[in-house]
Design an enzyme around this catalytic site. Structure first.
Site, PDB file in Angstrom:
ATOM      1  N   ASP A 113     -11.919   4.319   4.997  1.00 46.03           N
ATOM      2  CA  ASP A 113     -11.253   4.087   6.280  1.00 46.03           C
ATOM      3  C   ASP A 113     -11.860   5.094   7.267  1.00 46.03           C
ATOM      4  OD1 ASP A 113      -9.512   4.182   8.469  1.00 46.03           O
ATOM      5  OD2 ASP A 113      -7.674   4.355   7.318  1.00 46.03           O
TER       6      ASP A 113
ATOM      7  N   ASN B 137      -5.580   9.239   2.896  1.00 46.51           N
ATOM      8  CA  ASN B 137      -5.913   9.877   4.180  1.00 46.51           C
ATOM      9  C   ASN B 137      -6.558  11.248   3.983  1.00 46.51           C
ATOM     10  OD1 ASN B 137      -3.200   8.127   5.195  1.00 46.51           O
ATOM     11  ND2 ASN B 137      -4.988   8.083   6.546  1.00 46.51           N
TER      12      ASN B 137
ATOM     13  N   LYS C 110       0.876  -1.190   0.000  1.00 44.66           N
ATOM     14  CA  LYS C 110       0.000   0.000   0.000  1.00 44.66           C
ATOM     15  C   LYS C 110       0.901   1.224   0.000  1.00 44.66           C
ATOM     16  CE  LYS C 110      -2.576   2.093   3.811  1.00 44.66           C
ATOM     17  NZ  LYS C 110      -3.632   1.856   4.813  1.00 44.66           N
ATOM     18  N   LEU C 111       0.671   2.105  -0.961  1.00 51.87           N
ATOM     19  CA  LEU C 111       1.444   3.346  -1.023  1.00 51.87           C
ATOM     20  C   LEU C 111       0.614   4.483  -0.461  1.00 51.87           C
ATOM     21  CD1 LEU C 111       2.924   3.151  -4.644  1.00 51.87           C
ATOM     22  CD2 LEU C 111       3.944   2.320  -2.508  1.00 51.87           C
ATOM     23  N   LYS C 112       1.210   5.219   0.444  1.00 52.65           N
ATOM     24  CA  LYS C 112       0.566   6.450   0.903  1.00 52.65           C
ATOM     25  C   LYS C 112       0.713   7.487  -0.213  1.00 52.65           C
ATOM     26  CE  LYS C 112      -0.726   5.587   5.158  1.00 52.65           C
ATOM     27  NZ  LYS C 112      -2.132   5.749   5.570  1.00 52.65           N
TER      28      LYS C 112
HETATM   29  O1  SMG Z   1      -0.199  -0.026  11.201  1.00 46.79           O
HETATM   30  O2  SMG Z   1       1.028  -0.461   9.462  1.00 46.79           O
HETATM   31  C1  SMG Z   1       0.288   0.277  10.114  1.00 46.79           C
HETATM   32  C2  SMG Z   1      -0.055   1.616   9.522  1.00 46.79           C
HETATM   33  C3  SMG Z   1      -1.070   1.458   8.462  1.00 46.79           C
HETATM   34  O3  SMG Z   1      -1.236   3.167   6.858  1.00 46.79           O
HETATM   35  C4  SMG Z   1      -1.556   2.778   7.947  1.00 46.79           C
HETATM   36  N1  SMG Z   1      -2.373   3.473   8.744  1.00 46.79           N
HETATM   37  O4  SMG Z   1      -4.857   5.548   7.332  1.00 46.79           O
HETATM   38  O5  SMG Z   1      -4.597   3.459   7.222  1.00 46.79           O
HETATM   39  C5  SMG Z   1      -4.201   4.554   7.599  1.00 46.79           C
HETATM   40  C6  SMG Z   1      -2.927   4.733   8.362  1.00 46.79           C
HETATM   41  C7  SMG Z   1      -3.054   5.596   9.558  1.00 46.79           C
HETATM   42  C8  SMG Z   1      -1.776   5.744  10.305  1.00 46.79           C
HETATM   43  S1  SMG Z   1      -1.850   6.908  11.556  1.00 46.79           S
HETATM   44  C9  SMG Z   1      -0.347   6.711  12.341  1.00 46.79           C
HETATM   45 MG    MG Z   2      -6.091   4.570   5.867  1.00 50.45          MG
END
Ligand code: SMG
Ligand code: MG
Length: 370
Positions: free
Chosen positions: A240, A192, A162-164
């Site tokens: 999400d 996000n 998964k790429l942010k």
């Molecule tokens: O727990 O590996 C993990 C992080 C996964 O990307 C991740 N979480 O929006 O899904 C999301 C984000 C929120 C992270 S807030 C620190």
């Molecule tokens: Mg998310």
């Protein structure tokens, strides 16, 4: 069960490398735990809230305050009548604060299930003994850096990347990863909430990369906008931040805004509500997967039990301890053939290592019956 006392612990757990999203960059996983003492034994849980109200409106000081001022006294007032299943109805009067509700419910469920010699997996109705692991890759300074991280995660055995993303870090990184790592790679993105209804054409350009899903592209309250986007693009829209209850999940599905759902127990008020969202989604043929909030072992253990339910048909953000930490707060969770093993012991099935808790704790506060 009777709640005798609660210890609220703040820990600073160093991350191996910074994790950057469209809303923050963190080097240290700052986290709050609840440690409950009941007449039938102890329980532990990790709160999903961040230090600042950046992922959602919740944050550490607020979670601790609402627990101390309202939630813990209300649960103590139940006397011997307390059960984990009564936490949500008892606290229903209080608006929001789902991460605070989740942490106290989960710690009490841990105590209750340890006493009953039952695992979270059995309690929730898990059908798998191991779950496929994906990894969430933060926003990087360069494509070269991203290439190197993805190379290493795939070498570790992760089954999905998964790429942010955020405006300016979307088309090019996805294109590079798809080109370099091939068409068979399970690939998805998470914004996000960084985009708006003005960005539909930018997001539609990602259709050429055959992504599994795009997660939470827009503001969490814009359910209708996500339904419109889902009509406009090929890539399935996954929610999400927007999905905070089973009712919202039901409505988002009906509106066509949620073609896939990321279930995070902390975001929705706990594991019991998570199971309801799972059930609603399964009944509507909507795939779900388990999200993450960089949990240490205490939070990860319970997430793995949830991810073992039958409707969790996509790999989750449930990565191994070594993806995050040099030192986890429990025995580390280890990746084996791209999977993590679901704990089978009573309750969450794992214990905190107290020397490590002592090392990482920055404050500890006891709330006792008055
Ligand atoms: O727990 O590996 C993990 C992080 C996964 O990307 C991740 N979480 O929006 O899904 C999301 C984000 C929120 C992270 S807030 C620190
Ligand atoms: Mg998310």
């Amino acid at each position: 069960m009777k709640l005798e006392a609660v210890e609220l612990i703040r820990l600073n757990v160093p991350l191996k490398s910074a994790f950057r999203t469209s809303f923050s960059s963190v080097n240290v996983h700052q986290v709050v735990w609840a440690h409950v003492i009941t007449d039938v034994g102890e329980g532990w849980a990790e709160c999903g809230a961040n230090e600042r109200p950046d992922y959602s409106s919740e944050y550490h000081s607020a979670a601790m305050d609402v627990l101390r001022e309202f939630f813990i006294p209300d649960l103590m007032a139940l006397g011997n009548d307390l059960q984990a299943e009564k936490v949500a109805p008892t606290l229903f009067w209080a608006k929001g604060h789902r991460m605070a509700k989740a942490v106290i419910e989960t710690a009490l469920l841990d105590a209750q299930l340890r006493h009953a010699n039952t695992s979270f997996a059995t309690y929730l109705g898990a059908t798998k003994t191991k779950v496929p692991a994906g990894v969430s890759v933060g926003i990087m300074d360069s494509l070269e850096e991203l290439h190197s991280y993805v190379t290493n995660y795939l070498a570790d055995g992760y089954l999905r990347i998964k790429l942010k993303i955020e405006p300016g870090w979307d088309y090019e990184p996805v294109k590079m990863v798809r080109k370099e790592f091939g068409d068979d790679l399970l690939l998805q993105v998470d914004a996000n909430t960084a985009y708006t209804r003005d960005d539909f054409d930018v997001l539609r350009r990602l259709d050429e990369f055959n992504l599994l899903l795009i997660e939470q592209p827009m503001f969490e309250e814009d359910i209708l906008g996500h339904a419109k986007l889902a009509d406009y693009i090929e890539t399935p829209v996954c929610l999400d931040e927007s999905i905070v209850s089973a009712e919202i999940a039901r409505d988002a599905i009906e509106l066509g805004a949620a073609e896939i759902i990321n279930i995070k127990p902390s975001r929705v008020g706990g594991y019991i509500e998570s199971k309801k969202i799972h059930d609603v989604s399964v009944s509507q043929k909507i795939p779900v997967w388990c999200g993450g909030m960089l949990e240490t072992g205490i939070g990860r253990a319970a997430n793995l039990a949830l991810a073992a339910l039958p409707g969790f048909t996509l790999p989750g953000d449930t990565s191994a301890s070594a993806r995050y930490f040099e030192v986890d707060t429990t025995e580390p969770f280890v990746l084996q053939d791209g999977h993590l093993t679901v704990p089978t012991g009573p309750g969450i099935g794992i214990d905190p290592i107290m020397e490590i808790v002592d090392r990482f704790a920055v404050s500890r506060e006891w709330i006792t019956r008055s």
